[in-house]
Write a protein that holds these residues in place. Structure first.
Motif, PDB file in Angstrom:
ATOM      1  N   GLU A  70      38.328  66.791   9.018  1.00 36.80           N
ATOM      2  CA  GLU A  70      38.218  65.678   9.945  1.00 36.80           C
ATOM      3  C   GLU A  70      38.738  66.051  11.320  1.00 36.80           C
ATOM      4  O   GLU A  70      39.588  66.941  11.465  1.00 36.80           O
ATOM      5  CB  GLU A  70      38.980  64.465   9.398  1.00 36.80           C
ATOM      6  CG  GLU A  70      38.392  63.943   8.100  1.00 36.80           C
ATOM      7  CD  GLU A  70      39.088  62.671   7.626  1.00 36.80           C
ATOM      8  OE1 GLU A  70      39.941  62.161   8.366  1.00 36.80           O
ATOM      9  OE2 GLU A  70      38.747  62.201   6.523  1.00 36.80           O
ATOM     10  N   PRO A  71      38.280  65.360  12.363  1.00 35.14           N
ATOM     11  CA  PRO A  71      38.723  65.626  13.729  1.00 35.14           C
ATOM     12  C   PRO A  71      40.094  65.026  13.983  1.00 35.14           C
ATOM     13  O   PRO A  71      40.621  64.255  13.168  1.00 35.14           O
ATOM     14  CB  PRO A  71      37.655  64.920  14.565  1.00 35.14           C
ATOM     15  CG  PRO A  71      37.220  63.773  13.718  1.00 35.14           C
ATOM     16  CD  PRO A  71      37.264  64.290  12.308  1.00 35.14           C
ATOM     17  N   PRO A  72      40.688  65.311  15.126  1.00 34.25           N
ATOM     18  CA  PRO A  72      41.995  64.697  15.453  1.00 34.25           C
ATOM     19  C   PRO A  72      41.883  63.195  15.590  1.00 34.25           C
ATOM     20  O   PRO A  72      40.844  62.673  16.036  1.00 34.25           O
ATOM     21  CB  PRO A  72      42.378  65.372  16.781  1.00 34.25           C
ATOM     22  CG  PRO A  72      41.115  65.918  17.347  1.00 34.25           C
ATOM     23  CD  PRO A  72      40.253  66.275  16.167  1.00 34.25           C
ATOM     24  N   GLN A  73      42.928  62.502  15.236  1.00 34.52           N
ATOM     25  CA  GLN A  73      42.913  61.043  15.200  1.00 34.52           C
ATOM     26  C   GLN A  73      42.634  60.424  16.561  1.00 34.52           C
ATOM     27  O   GLN A  73      41.971  59.400  16.663  1.00 34.52           O
ATOM     28  CB  GLN A  73      44.260  60.531  14.666  1.00 34.52           C
ATOM     29  CG  GLN A  73      44.444  60.714  13.172  1.00 34.52           C
ATOM     30  CD  GLN A  73      43.491  59.856  12.366  1.00 34.52           C
ATOM     31  OE1 GLN A  73      43.189  58.722  12.726  1.00 34.52           O
ATOM     32  NE2 GLN A  73      43.001  60.415  11.257  1.00 34.52           N
ATOM     33  N   GLU A  74      43.134  61.036  17.645  1.00 34.93           N
ATOM     34  CA  GLU A  74      43.027  60.371  18.941  1.00 34.93           C
ATOM     35  C   GLU A  74      41.598  60.277  19.466  1.00 34.93           C
ATOM     36  O   GLU A  74      41.306  59.489  20.368  1.00 34.93           O
ATOM     37  CB  GLU A  74      43.920  61.070  19.987  1.00 34.93           C
ATOM     38  CG  GLU A  74      43.405  62.418  20.462  1.00 34.93           C
ATOM     39  CD  GLU A  74      43.983  63.569  19.651  1.00 34.93           C
ATOM     40  OE1 GLU A  74      43.961  64.702  20.133  1.00 34.93           O
ATOM     41  OE2 GLU A  74      44.473  63.312  18.517  1.00 34.93           O
ATOM     42  N   ILE A  75      40.680  61.085  18.902  1.00 40.10           N
ATOM     43  CA  ILE A  75      39.299  60.997  19.398  1.00 40.10           C
ATOM     44  C   ILE A  75      38.432  60.056  18.555  1.00 40.10           C
ATOM     45  O   ILE A  75      37.261  59.843  18.865  1.00 40.10           O
ATOM     46  CB  ILE A  75      38.625  62.389  19.475  1.00 40.10           C
ATOM     47  CG1 ILE A  75      38.336  62.932  18.063  1.00 40.10           C
ATOM     48  CG2 ILE A  75      39.430  63.360  20.305  1.00 40.10           C
ATOM     49  CD1 ILE A  75      37.409  64.135  18.061  1.00 40.10           C
ATOM     50  N   GLU A  76      38.995  59.503  17.500  1.00 34.85           N
ATOM     51  CA  GLU A  76      38.218  58.623  16.622  1.00 34.85           C
ATOM     52  C   GLU A  76      37.538  57.493  17.388  1.00 34.85           C
ATOM     53  O   GLU A  76      36.362  57.190  17.148  1.00 34.85           O
ATOM     54  CB  GLU A  76      39.113  58.041  15.519  1.00 34.85           C
ATOM     55  CG  GLU A  76      39.488  59.019  14.421  1.00 34.85           C
ATOM     56  CD  GLU A  76      38.339  59.303  13.467  1.00 34.85           C
ATOM     57  OE1 GLU A  76      37.313  58.592  13.539  1.00 34.85           O
ATOM     58  OE2 GLU A  76      38.457  60.245  12.674  1.00 34.85           O
TER      59      GLU A  76
END
Length: 609
Positions: free
Chosen positions: A581-587
């Motif tokens: 999964e990608p980093p949380q801040e870009i969700e």
């Protein structure tokens, strides 16, 4: 986005199972999840629906699905839906969104195979959306060309998992017959200039063939020159035909008027003929009546004479002379003595009858007078009608029919001249065309002996792409980055002075991905597009904290920073399939589709279970 398209939805349809669907949005789309959840199958379906000849793998989860739909949206907002079976069939193109297309009967059939000329294929349709129709690519060193196919672009936009870590060129496929055209595609994408202007070098056989055409064309031109002499046209002006057409139009207009007059006069003549026949019938009937009245008059005279004789006889008998022994009129003997009373009765009857005959004769004489007057009037009418007919015939002949004949003769003469001039013009145009063809072939034989092939090195034009790659890698904090350049011989990039092929798998995946994104960023504001970038597992080998250090893995921060870069860049759409999964801040900035491979939590995978 000036040109191109984005992908809105991919959907598989089954007559028995629930639809398998994934919805994409503008910007960055991330499909994450463990292996065997359908990420690679989605990649294969997208590739297939963008004109790929290879069907998606027949995984057991998808065996019940028979049709695949792909909804796309053009740069100007037009929505289309593509439908295909999963065994290599043609496409159905609907000018509607996917949901509407499910029940829509009207569609356009697009062939799966590219055609340089015909437009009824998926490649030409997608190229038209990207503003790349009718582009030409050099195929070999002699300058032989073919048309650009959308599949040429897919090789530089959709990178599958097995290729993204390759140590081979990201530009060339490695096939022996394709390096020239693959270089042409790359150069065209960078510069926007195709190979239409390249002149193909001719073989000795082709030159001989074209010289044969030159001889044939010269013979055809000589033949036309002979035909031109036969037309007897010595001088020709451009306005001759329009003048003749104007004259023939005037004659036709005059003929129309003359025919109208001719029809009117013929109508009058026919009416006079009918009137003449009626008058002649009346005259004949009056003559017959007059002749019969004469016979009737003679009959009246005979009856009156007989009655007069009878009266005279009665008067003699009534005189009382008994010596009369025979009738004084008929001299027949008198055998019976008639009384005076009987004689008076006969005398009275004859007198009465004689008076009636006299009245009848008077009426007959009056009738004959009337009939005579009618006969005279009819005779006058007949004479006048015949005179009118004669005058009408003269007017028809002198003022109408003779003019019609003259006009028709003049029209025939003009038409003959028109045909003559038309033939002359056609022959002249044909001659000009043949001369142009001959001159073109003559020039081609002269020019194409040497050819005119573009030998521009990729290195001389690739700088905008390497510069963009350097920016991407720098923003992602690529370790020890000192610059990006290009190796012409290997058709690959040099990262920090080292050939890309010498780096580990993880770094090769990141640099390959940066090339695909950098190429897209280079053309994003140009007058064409090349499709949606789709990356399958660009970070599959990144180094998690629990994993050891090695050449095949990349730091976790590099992977996350690359995610951050993709989320912030200005490309219309990016699709990434990745296990992690990608980093949380870009969700909040991305469309993140998560496959859990769990029956109890979230979405299991692409195919419903």
């Amino acid at each position: 986005m000036k040109f191109g398209f984005i992908i809105k939805e991919l959907r598989l349809i089954s007559p028995t199972n629930r639809a398998a669907s994934v919805v994409f949005k503008p910007g960055l789309n991330i499909i994450s999840g463990p292996s065997n959840t359908g990420k690679t199958y989605i990649f294969q379906c997208l590739n297939y629906m963008l004109g790929g000849s290879r069907s998606p793998k027949k995984i057991k989860e998808a065996q019940q699905y028979s049709y695949c739909y792909l909804e796309i949206e053009s740069s100007i907002g037009d929505v289309y839906t593509l439908k295909s079976d999963l065994v290599g069939g043609a496409f159905h193109l609907f000018s509607a969104d996917l949901e509407t297309s499910l029940d829509k009967a009207h569609y356009e059939v697009l062939k799966r195979k590219h055609d340089d000329i015909e437009k009824d294929n998926i490649s030409q349709f997608l190229l038209s959306l990207c503003n790349l129709s009718l582009k030409k690519l050099k195929m070999n060193a002699d300058g032989k060309k073919r048309g650009l196919s959308f599949r040429d672009l897919v090789k530089l936009t959709m990178i599958e998992e097995t290729k993204i870590t390759t140590d081979k060129s990201p530009i060339l496929t490695g096939q022996y017959t394709t390096p020239t055209v693959e270089k042409s595609v790359f150069k065209f994408i960078i510069t926007g200039k195709d190979d239409s202007d390249i002149i193909e070098k001719l073989s000795a056989k082709e030159i001989l063939h074209r010289k044969g055409k030159l001889e044939m064309l010269n013979d055809l031109i000589k033949g036309i020159d002979e035909e031109l002499k036969k037309t007897n046209v010595t001088e020709f002006e451009e306005d001759q035909l329009p003048k003749l057409q104007k004259a023939s139009d005037a004659i036709r207009s005059n003929l129309t008027n003359l025919n109208d007059i001719n029809q009117q006069l013929n109508t009058q003549r026919n009416e006079l003929y009918r009137t003449l026949l009626m008058e002649e019938e009346i005259s004949a009937e009056l003559t017959g009546i007059f002749e019969r009245s004469q016979i009737l008059g003679e009959q009246y005279d005979s009856d009156a004479a007989r009655l007069t004789s009878t009266i005279e006889t009665c008067e003699l008998l009534f005189s009382g002379d008994n010596t009369i022994k025979e009738c004084p009129i008929c001299h027949n003997g008198i055998n019976k003595v008639v009384s005076e009373k009987d004689i008076e009765a006969v005398l009275a009857a004859c007198s009465t009858e004689l008076q009636k005959i006299g009245l009848l004769k008077q009426e007959l004489l009056l009738s004959r007078e009337i009939i005579s007057q009618d006969r005279a009037k009819t005779t006058d009418n007949i004479f006048k009608i015949k005179s009118d007919l004669k005058n009408l015939e003269m007017e028809l002949e002198e003022n109408v029919q003779s003019k019609i004949r003259t006009s028709l003769a003049e029209l025939a003469r003009i038409q003959a001249v028109e045909m003559q001039l038309t033939e002359y013009i056609q022959l002249t145009d044909r001659r000009k065309s043949l001369i142009a063809s001959r001159d073109n072939i003559a020039r081609s034989v002269s020019d194409k002996k040497k050819g005119s092939v573009d030998d521009t090195n990729v290195s001389s034009i690739v700088f905008p792409v390497t510069e963009q790659m350097n920016k991407i890698l720098s923003d992602c904090k690529y370790p020890n980055l000192s610059g990006v350049s290009f190796n012409e011989d290997k058709m690959d990039f040099i990262i920090s002075g080292e050939d890309r092929e010498l780096t580990g798998k993880g770094y090769r995946a990141i640099t390959y991905s940066s090339f695909i994104i950098g190429l897209q960023e280079h053309i994003v504001d140009l007058e064409y597009a090349i499709g949606v970038p789709v990356l399958d597992s660009p970070f599959v080998t990144y180094r998690k904290p629990e994993r050891g250090v090695g050449d095949d893995v990349i730091p976790v921060d590099l992977a996350m920073d690359f995610y951050r870069y993709l989320a912030s860049c200005d490309l219309p759409q990016i699709i990434v399939m990745e296990n992690e999964e990608p980093p949380q801040e870009i969700e909040p900035l991305v469309n993140h589709i998560i496959f859990t491979q769990s029956y109890d939590q979230g979405r299991y995978g692409f195919i419903p279970v």
